[in-house]
Design a protein around this motif. Structure first.
Motif, PDB file in Angstrom:
ATOM      1  N   ARG A 130       0.836  -1.192   0.000  1.00  0.00           N
ATOM      2  CA  ARG A 130       0.000   0.000   0.000  1.00  0.00           C
ATOM      3  C   ARG A 130       0.876   1.249   0.000  1.00  0.00           C
ATOM      4  NH1 ARG A 130      -4.600  -1.547   4.439  1.00  0.00           N
ATOM      5  NH2 ARG A 130      -2.841  -1.240   5.839  1.00  0.00           N
ATOM      6  N   LEU A 131       0.609   2.159  -0.907  1.00  0.00           N
ATOM      7  CA  LEU A 131       1.410   3.376  -1.013  1.00  0.00           C
ATOM      8  C   LEU A 131       1.247   4.275   0.206  1.00  0.00           C
ATOM      9  CD1 LEU A 131       0.950   4.274  -4.783  1.00  0.00           C
ATOM     10  CD2 LEU A 131       2.873   3.149  -3.680  1.00  0.00           C
ATOM     11  N   SER A 132       0.133   4.111   0.926  1.00  0.00           N
ATOM     12  CA  SER A 132      -0.063   4.902   2.133  1.00  0.00           C
ATOM     13  C   SER A 132       0.978   4.585   3.194  1.00  0.00           C
ATOM     14  CB  SER A 132      -1.462   4.645   2.704  1.00  0.00           C
ATOM     15  OG  SER A 132      -1.645   3.253   2.958  1.00  0.00           O
ATOM     16  N   SER A 133       1.566   3.378   3.106  1.00  0.00           N
ATOM     17  CA  SER A 133       2.559   2.962   4.097  1.00  0.00           C
ATOM     18  C   SER A 133       3.909   3.631   3.880  1.00  0.00           C
ATOM     19  CB  SER A 133       2.742   1.436   4.060  1.00  0.00           C
ATOM     20  OG  SER A 133       1.524   0.782   4.315  1.00  0.00           O
ATOM     21  N   ILE A 134       4.116   4.212   2.687  1.00  0.00           N
ATOM     22  CA  ILE A 134       5.449   4.746   2.377  1.00  0.00           C
ATOM     23  C   ILE A 134       5.433   6.256   2.169  1.00  0.00           C
ATOM     24  CG2 ILE A 134       6.156   2.563   1.346  1.00  0.00           C
ATOM     25  CD1 ILE A 134       5.727   3.916  -1.393  1.00  0.00           C
ATOM     26  N   GLN A 135       4.384   6.910   2.663  1.00  0.00           N
ATOM     27  CA  GLN A 135       4.261   8.339   2.414  1.00  0.00           C
ATOM     28  C   GLN A 135       5.357   9.150   3.088  1.00  0.00           C
ATOM     29  OE1 GLN A 135       0.631   9.867   4.233  1.00  0.00           O
ATOM     30  NE2 GLN A 135       0.526   8.073   5.581  1.00  0.00           N
ATOM     31  N   HIS A 136       5.978   8.587   4.144  1.00  0.00           N
ATOM     32  CA  HIS A 136       7.024   9.315   4.847  1.00  0.00           C
ATOM     33  C   HIS A 136       8.428   8.854   4.446  1.00  0.00           C
ATOM     34  CE1 HIS A 136       3.975  11.170   7.318  1.00  0.00           C
ATOM     35  NE2 HIS A 136       3.528   9.986   7.714  1.00  0.00           N
ATOM     36  N   ALA A 137       8.531   8.036   3.400  1.00  0.00           N
ATOM     37  CA  ALA A 137       9.834   7.525   2.974  1.00  0.00           C
ATOM     38  C   ALA A 137      10.665   8.628   2.313  1.00  0.00           C
ATOM     39  CB  ALA A 137       9.642   6.360   2.009  1.00  0.00           C
ATOM     40  N   ASP A 138      11.959   8.627   2.617  1.00  0.00           N
ATOM     41  CA  ASP A 138      12.870   9.581   1.961  1.00  0.00           C
ATOM     42  C   ASP A 138      13.175   9.134   0.535  1.00  0.00           C
ATOM     43  OD1 ASP A 138      13.236  11.211   4.295  1.00  0.00           O
ATOM     44  OD2 ASP A 138      14.495   9.611   5.113  1.00  0.00           O
ATOM     45  N   ARG A 139      13.177   7.815   0.339  1.00  0.00           N
ATOM     46  CA  ARG A 139      13.498   7.282  -0.980  1.00  0.00           C
ATOM     47  C   ARG A 139      12.767   5.970  -1.175  1.00  0.00           C
ATOM     48  NH1 ARG A 139      18.817   5.123  -2.442  1.00  0.00           N
ATOM     49  NH2 ARG A 139      19.441   5.831  -0.379  1.00  0.00           N
ATOM     50  N   ILE A 140      12.443   5.667  -2.414  1.00  0.00           N
ATOM     51  CA  ILE A 140      11.697   4.450  -2.739  1.00  0.00           C
ATOM     52  C   ILE A 140      12.517   3.607  -3.707  1.00  0.00           C
ATOM     53  CG2 ILE A 140       9.576   3.525  -3.751  1.00  0.00           C
ATOM     54  CD1 ILE A 140       8.264   6.240  -3.022  1.00  0.00           C
ATOM     55  N   LEU A 141      12.638   2.305  -3.381  1.00  0.00           N
ATOM     56  CA  LEU A 141      13.286   1.340  -4.268  1.00  0.00           C
ATOM     57  C   LEU A 141      12.207   0.450  -4.860  1.00  0.00           C
ATOM     58  CD1 LEU A 141      16.252   0.178  -1.975  1.00  0.00           C
ATOM     59  CD2 LEU A 141      16.190   2.130  -3.534  1.00  0.00           C
ATOM     60  N   VAL A 142      12.256   0.258  -6.160  1.00  0.00           N
ATOM     61  CA  VAL A 142      11.259  -0.582  -6.830  1.00  0.00           C
ATOM     62  C   VAL A 142      11.963  -1.806  -7.417  1.00  0.00           C
ATOM     63  CG1 VAL A 142       9.483  -0.715  -8.606  1.00  0.00           C
ATOM     64  CG2 VAL A 142       9.860   1.440  -7.379  1.00  0.00           C
ATOM     65  N   LEU A 143      11.506  -2.990  -6.985  1.00  0.00           N
ATOM     66  CA  LEU A 143      12.092  -4.250  -7.462  1.00  0.00           C
ATOM     67  C   LEU A 143      11.125  -4.952  -8.410  1.00  0.00           C
ATOM     68  CD1 LEU A 143      13.591  -5.787  -4.173  1.00  0.00           C
ATOM     69  CD2 LEU A 143      14.767  -4.467  -5.927  1.00  0.00           C
ATOM     70  N   GLU A 144      11.696  -5.579  -9.418  1.00  0.00           N
ATOM     71  CA  GLU A 144      10.913  -6.394 -10.331  1.00  0.00           C
ATOM     72  C   GLU A 144      11.754  -7.581 -10.761  1.00  0.00           C
ATOM     73  OE1 GLU A 144       8.012  -5.929 -14.234  1.00  0.00           O
ATOM     74  OE2 GLU A 144       9.636  -4.500 -13.944  1.00  0.00           O
ATOM     75  N   GLN A 145      11.254  -8.793 -10.447  1.00  0.00           N
ATOM     76  CA  GLN A 145      11.938 -10.044 -10.787  1.00  0.00           C
ATOM     77  C   GLN A 145      13.401 -10.027 -10.333  1.00  0.00           C
ATOM     78  OE1 GLN A 145      11.338 -10.730 -14.972  1.00  0.00           O
ATOM     79  NE2 GLN A 145       9.175 -11.246 -14.712  1.00  0.00           N
ATOM     80  N   GLY A 146      13.622  -9.517  -9.119  1.00  0.00           N
ATOM     81  CA  GLY A 146      14.946  -9.548  -8.521  1.00  0.00           C
ATOM     82  C   GLY A 146      15.873  -8.436  -8.943  1.00  0.00           C
ATOM     83  N   SER A 147      15.418  -7.526  -9.751  1.00  0.00           N
ATOM     84  CA  SER A 147      16.270  -6.416 -10.210  1.00  0.00           C
ATOM     85  C   SER A 147      15.731  -5.088  -9.686  1.00  0.00           C
ATOM     86  CB  SER A 147      16.335  -6.374 -11.733  1.00  0.00           C
ATOM     87  OG  SER A 147      16.938  -7.550 -12.233  1.00  0.00           O
TER      88      SER A 147
END
Length: 581
Positions: free
Chosen positions: A534-551
């Protein structure tokens, strides 16, 4: 033989008691061998010569011998049980310690029921041999050899002729030993499978009832139970064939001795006293051989059970704490992932795709990092490398510039506070569960952590407050309440690195918002990883990492990723659309 020698090695700590048991056993055997000789003297020197005083003294001597033997049997029985229980104690202690040392990769494949079966039934089978079976074998051997010596000394002709069936008994024993070993091997395995089925059913009983699959589970258990029954009946058939045959041949030995002895007495070639002694001695030949069948049974159980125990004890741990490991006392929480590739142990690195591939990023102390990705993208595996639940296949994970493999392992894991997606609570009080990683915490500290996790107010409404027992696996609480207790448990540890793995997935939106507000203070100065859907859980994140199939396919701030037409923006728009409905 190697298995038996290794089992007997566990007797060493109780060597004194084992020696006592053996010494008493030898004296008891001597008493058994002397008693028939005393009986012979009563008949030949007392009754025949009408020497009443000799009859009285020899009878009292016989009573004394039996009394001494009974006292010795008490001491021997206690000593044997003590030796056996010490072996059980040591084996269980070692196995439990080994289970604590083994890494996650072992539990990825191990079955809980099989481990429970090995910890209980298999170790008990070993104990039965060490505490009873081995001594029984020694007793039988000494009694058989001693009895043959006395009988040959008294009348070798009657002895040799009346024991012609002994080779037949030994042949049956040899056949039985070869057959019953594989049978017990199957039984130990079937018992483990039965225990696994039972454990899984009890652990998942709510799922079973939710899907109304009680009959399916009953059929599954019935099948396992039937297999266990049939395997035991195959073993019982072997016993049913072997033991009556041994009893038959043993009975023939006794009948031969009676007939032949009576002929020799009638001819005057054997005294009546010797004949009476031979009746007693004959049982000293028959019962050790008959008991040998049972002792072989016990020994084969131990031989087949012990390797299942030793298999666990001999399993190497993939993750070991280094000697003179770096202390984590001053850990700050700066994290670096450098060129990470990761495969599970059972994967073929030449053929299979890696779980994580070429992952590199830097995290500053106190930074809040969100990790997003579809199911199976490698989010949890990424975090597992941080605590060394697994080691990288290549590349490095560094904290404060030091490879995590160089840190003292317990200290490293205490420095990474994890609130897992699948919350596990122990069948203890709420207080004990919150203070699980910090047993010496004060009540004030426990309550402070509970308030931060937005669970304190609920706890105060419970019948016994923080001392309320919550049942096995925390069944007395809802999913959201269990997650908040787990969150309080992690907060209490005050780790420099905090990991929230879908930590608010089981709570409603209002509670989630309240927890996130409380966590703002908790996360200050603390490196935090938030794994979320849920994107609501990361609203206070300084940075976001997005993983797809291990990359790692994207990383940046919420604003930066929203401006790109990538996975994050697509997920953002889908959830925004869903919430709008």
């Amino acid at each position: 033989m190697k298995v038996l020698l290794r089992v007997l090695a566990y007797v060493r700590p109780s060597a004194k008691w084992a020696a006592v048991a053996i010494v008493v056993l030898i004296f008891a055997t001597i008493f058994d061998l002397v008693a028939p000789w005393i009986l012979r003297e009563i008949f030949d020197e007392g009754i025949k010569k009408e020497n009443v005083s000799l009859i009285l003294w020899l009878t009292l001597l016989l009573i004394g011998v039996q009394a001494l033997k009974s006292a010795g049997m008490f001491l021997q029985g206690y000593s044997q049980e003590l030796v056996g229980q010490n072996v059980v104690f040591k084996l269980r202690e070692q196995m439990y310690a080994q289970l604590q040392r083994l890494s996650f990769s072992y539990y990825d494949k191990a079955q809980t029921g099989q481990l429970m079966s090995r910890m209980t039934g298999d170790i008990d089978a070993v104990k039965n041999f060490v505490g009873f079976g081995a001594m029984g074998l020694l007793t039988g051997l000494l009694t058989f050899v001693g009895t043959m010596i006395f009988m040959l000394w008294m009348n070798w002709q009657v002895t040799l002729i009346s024991t012609v069936t002994i080779p037949l008994i030994l042949l049956v024993l040899w056949w039985f030993s070869n057959k019953v070993g594989p049978a017990w091997s199957s039984i130990r395995e079937q018992t483990g499978r039965l225990t696994t089925t039972l454990q899984e059913n009890i652990a998942g009983i709510r799922v079973v009832k939710s899907f109304a699959t009680e009959e399916v589970e009953q059929k599954k258990f019935a099948e396992r139970n039937k297999q266990n029954f049939e395997t035991n009946m195959e073993r019982a058939k072997l016993e049913a064939k072997a033991f009556p045959l041994m009893g038959l041949f043993g009975g023939l030995t006794f009948v031969l001795m009676i007939w032949l002895g009576a002929v020799y007495v009638a001819r005057g070639e054997m005294t009546l006293g010797t004949f009476m002694a031979f009746q007693w001695y004959t049982w000293g030949i028959i019962w050790p051989l008959n008991m040998l069948g049972w002792q072989i049974n016990i020994m084969q159980q131990a031989i087949k059970a012990a390797p299942r125990v030793f298999e666990v004890l001999d399993t190497p741990s993939d993750i070991e704490s280094p000697q003179n490991g770096v202390t984590t006392a001053n850990m700050k929480g700066q994290v670096s992932f450098r060129d990470i590739r990761f495969f599970f142990n059972d994967q073929d690195q030449a053929k299979d795709a890696p779980i994580l591939s070429d992952i590199s990023f830097e995290v500053k102390q106190g930074e809040v990092i969100a990790v997003l990705g579809a199911t199976g993208s490698g989010k949890s595996s990424l975090i597992a490398l941080l605590s060394r639940f697994y080691d990288t296949s290549s590349g490095q994970v560094l904290i404060d510039g030091i490879d995590v493999r160089e840190y003292e392992l317990d200290g490293l894991r205490r420095s990474v506070g994890i609130v897992p997606q699948e919350t596990f609570l122990f069948s203890a009080s709420i207080r004990d569960n919150i203070a699980y990683g910090y047993p010496d915490a004060t009540m004030e500290q426990i309550e402070h952590a509970a308030r931060k996790a937005q669970i304190h107010d609920f706890i105060t409404t419970m019948p016994h407050g923080y001392d309320t027992l919550i049942g096995e696996r925390g069944v007395g609480l809802s999913g959201g309440q269990r997650q908040r207790v787990a969150l309080a448990r992690a907060i209490l540890m005050n780790p420099p690195i905090l990991v929230l793995d879908e930590a608010t997935a089981s709570v409603d939106t209002a509670t989630e918002s309240a927890i996130h507000e409380a966590l703002l203070e908790v996360m200050k100065g603390r490196t935090t990883f938030i794994i979320a859907q849920r994107l609501s859980s990361i609203q206070h994140a300084d940075r976001i990492l997005v993983l797809e199939q291990g990359s790692l396919i994207e990383q940046g701030t919420h604003k930066e990723l929203s401006e790109r037409n990538g996975f994050f923006r697509q997920l953002f728009e889908r959830q925004k659309l869903a919430s709008g409905r």
